[in-house]
Enzyme design. Structure first.
Site, PDB file in Angstrom:
ATOM      1  N   LYS A  17      26.100  55.281  45.377  1.00  6.07           N
ATOM      2  CA  LYS A  17      25.473  54.088  45.974  1.00  6.07           C
ATOM      3  C   LYS A  17      26.080  53.757  47.327  1.00  6.07           C
ATOM      4  CE  LYS A  17      29.293  51.523  45.111  1.00  6.07           C
ATOM      5  NZ  LYS A  17      30.163  50.926  46.102  1.00  6.07           N
ATOM      6  N   ASP A 145      30.854  48.517  39.083  1.00  4.70           N
ATOM      7  CA  ASP A 145      29.746  49.261  39.688  1.00  4.70           C
ATOM      8  C   ASP A 145      28.989  50.135  38.686  1.00  4.70           C
ATOM      9  OD1 ASP A 145      30.281  48.229  42.186  1.00  4.70           O
ATOM     10  OD2 ASP A 145      31.496  49.950  42.830  1.00  4.70           O
TER      11      ASP A 145
HETATM   12  O1  C5P Z   1      35.630  46.731  38.109  1.00  6.62           O
HETATM   13  P1  C5P Z   1      36.502  47.795  38.684  1.00  6.62           P
HETATM   14  O2  C5P Z   1      37.420  48.399  37.647  1.00  6.62           O
HETATM   15  O3  C5P Z   1      35.732  48.848  39.406  1.00  6.62           O
HETATM   16  O4  C5P Z   1      37.405  47.088  39.763  1.00  6.62           O
HETATM   17  C1  C5P Z   1      38.526  47.725  40.333  1.00  6.62           C
HETATM   18  C2  C5P Z   1      39.369  46.701  41.062  1.00  6.62           C
HETATM   19  O5  C5P Z   1      38.667  46.241  42.218  1.00  6.62           O
HETATM   20  C3  C5P Z   1      39.685  45.443  40.270  1.00  6.62           C
HETATM   21  O6  C5P Z   1      40.831  45.618  39.484  1.00  6.62           O
HETATM   22  C4  C5P Z   1      39.903  44.421  41.368  1.00  6.62           C
HETATM   23  O7  C5P Z   1      41.186  44.562  41.935  1.00  6.62           O
HETATM   24  C5  C5P Z   1      38.909  44.857  42.450  1.00  6.62           C
HETATM   25  N1  C5P Z   1      37.625  44.119  42.344  1.00  6.62           N
HETATM   26  C6  C5P Z   1      37.591  42.788  42.725  1.00  6.62           C
HETATM   27  N2  C5P Z   1      36.423  42.090  42.653  1.00  6.62           N
HETATM   28  C7  C5P Z   1      35.274  42.693  42.259  1.00  6.62           C
HETATM   29  C8  C5P Z   1      35.285  44.060  41.884  1.00  6.62           C
HETATM   30  C9  C5P Z   1      36.483  44.749  41.933  1.00  6.62           C
HETATM   31  O8  C5P Z   1      38.621  42.220  43.119  1.00  6.62           O
HETATM   32  N3  C5P Z   1      34.140  41.989  42.207  1.00  6.62           N
END
Ligand code: C5P
Length: 311
Positions: A17, A145
């Site tokens: 994406k 995502d």
């Molecule tokens: O959800 P995911 O595991 O992909 O997120 C990885 C990291 O990215 C989270 O631990 C956080 O530090 C950051 N993140 C965030 N806010 C979001 C998505 C991700 O701070 N909306």
């Protein structure tokens, strides 16, 4: 297990994406940020081949160097398979062969696409037959995502980026992607944004509590007009990504000097996504950037979300 069940391979595919717009709200107590993003699924995709096994394993192939990828329990595809097995009470495992085309730690959701395609492939292989809503709920648990890799197309994401609503989009957009030979960590880029906001709290507006996607972005997507979209591409993670890896600024400049309508850091980087006016513009840009010894691939969007290709 019969011989045919043992040799059965389910093939599922899910897309990478580009966030054509990403606004990041304030840091919340759970360590995440509320975001408002417009996602477009693009034609770089991950192909997952799942076959029956007693335990869980993964092997990577594909157009990019996958030697740095973890293949144990920390791998997102393995997490997806074990989560589904747990949810469905399935007691065996799966062997996954993943052909990767989306850059690793590149800000294009490659790991999320692996997880989305794995959920779908294992659901079909094991006959767990969860509903689409149930699979989406598991996708949300795996990462912010992953739900979009599951649904694909064009969508607005709010909350952590995982609360999706479809957006109208017309036609195909032409992208040229400059890949880096290093990865960037999403949490580190978000932290850099928080640090920047703390340092400059006197001079900049506080982060919005509930960020929104600008109406002009929805309009440009609906019109299918790359010139309009180029005007409104936006990514709040670009400044912190460039602060951490300043050489990416020169890549954006080079693309814009060579005919890109606009260039931006994709997600948390380091991939740089250039929007071209049309296919000819994209081909010319690809040649110019390749001549400057950058690793470049072309992609179009929007494309489908995760789906079964063969069984
Ligand atoms: O959800 P995911 O595991 O992909 O997120 C990885 C990291 O990215 C989270 O631990 C956080 O530090 C950051 N993140 C965030 N806010 C979001 C998505 C991700 O701070 N909306």
């Amino acid at each position: 297990m019969t011989t045919s069940a043992a040799s059965r391979v389910v093939h599922a595919r899910a897309p990478g994406k580009i966030n054509v717009f990403l606004k990041v709200g304030a840091l919340l107590e759970d360590g995440y940020h509320d975001v408002a993003t417009a996602f477009q699924a693009v034609s770089l995709s991950e192909n997952v081949h799942a076959s029956a096994a007693d335990d869980f394993s993964v092997r990577f192939t594909g157009s990019i160097d996958t030697s740095s990828l973890a293949t144990g329990g920390s791998n997102l595809a393995i997490k997806a398979a074990t989560l589904l097995a747990h949810r469905a009470g399935f007691r065996k495992g799966v062997h996954l062969e993943i052909e990767k085309n989306v850059p690793i730690a590149g800000g294009m959701g490659g790991g999320s696409a692996d997880a989305a395609a794995t959920l779908l492939a294992c659901d079909a292989l094991w006959g767990t037959d969860l509903t689409r809503e149930e699979l989406l709920e598991l996708a949300t648990q795996l990462g912010s995502d992953v739900p979009f890799a599951f649904t694909g197309g064009t969508a607005i994401g709010t909350g952590r980026g995982d609360q999706l609503s479809p957006a109208l989009a017309k036609g195909q957009f032409q992208w040229v992607l400059a890949l880096a030979d290093f990865g960037m960590s999403t949490p580190i880029v978000y932290s850099e944004l928080d640090r920047h906001r703390d340092r400059h709290s006197q001079d900049i507006f506080p982060a919005s509590a509930q960020p929104q996607v600008d109406a002009s972005v929805l309009q440009a997507l609906r019109a299918g007009d790359p010139h309009m979209l180029a005007e409104v591409l936006h990514n709040d993670l670009q400044a912190p990504a460039l602060h951490l890896e300043p050489q990416l600024g020169a890549v954006i400049e080079l693309g814009e000097e060579n005919g890109a309508l606009a260039g931006m850091v994709s997600g948390s980087g380091p991939t740089i996504a250039f929007l071209a006016a049309d296919l000819d513009g994209a081909l010319e840009l690809q040649i110019a950037l390749s001549a400057a010894r950058l690793t470049v691939v072309r992609a179009t969007g929007p494309v489908h979300g995760a789906r079964i290709i063969g069984d």
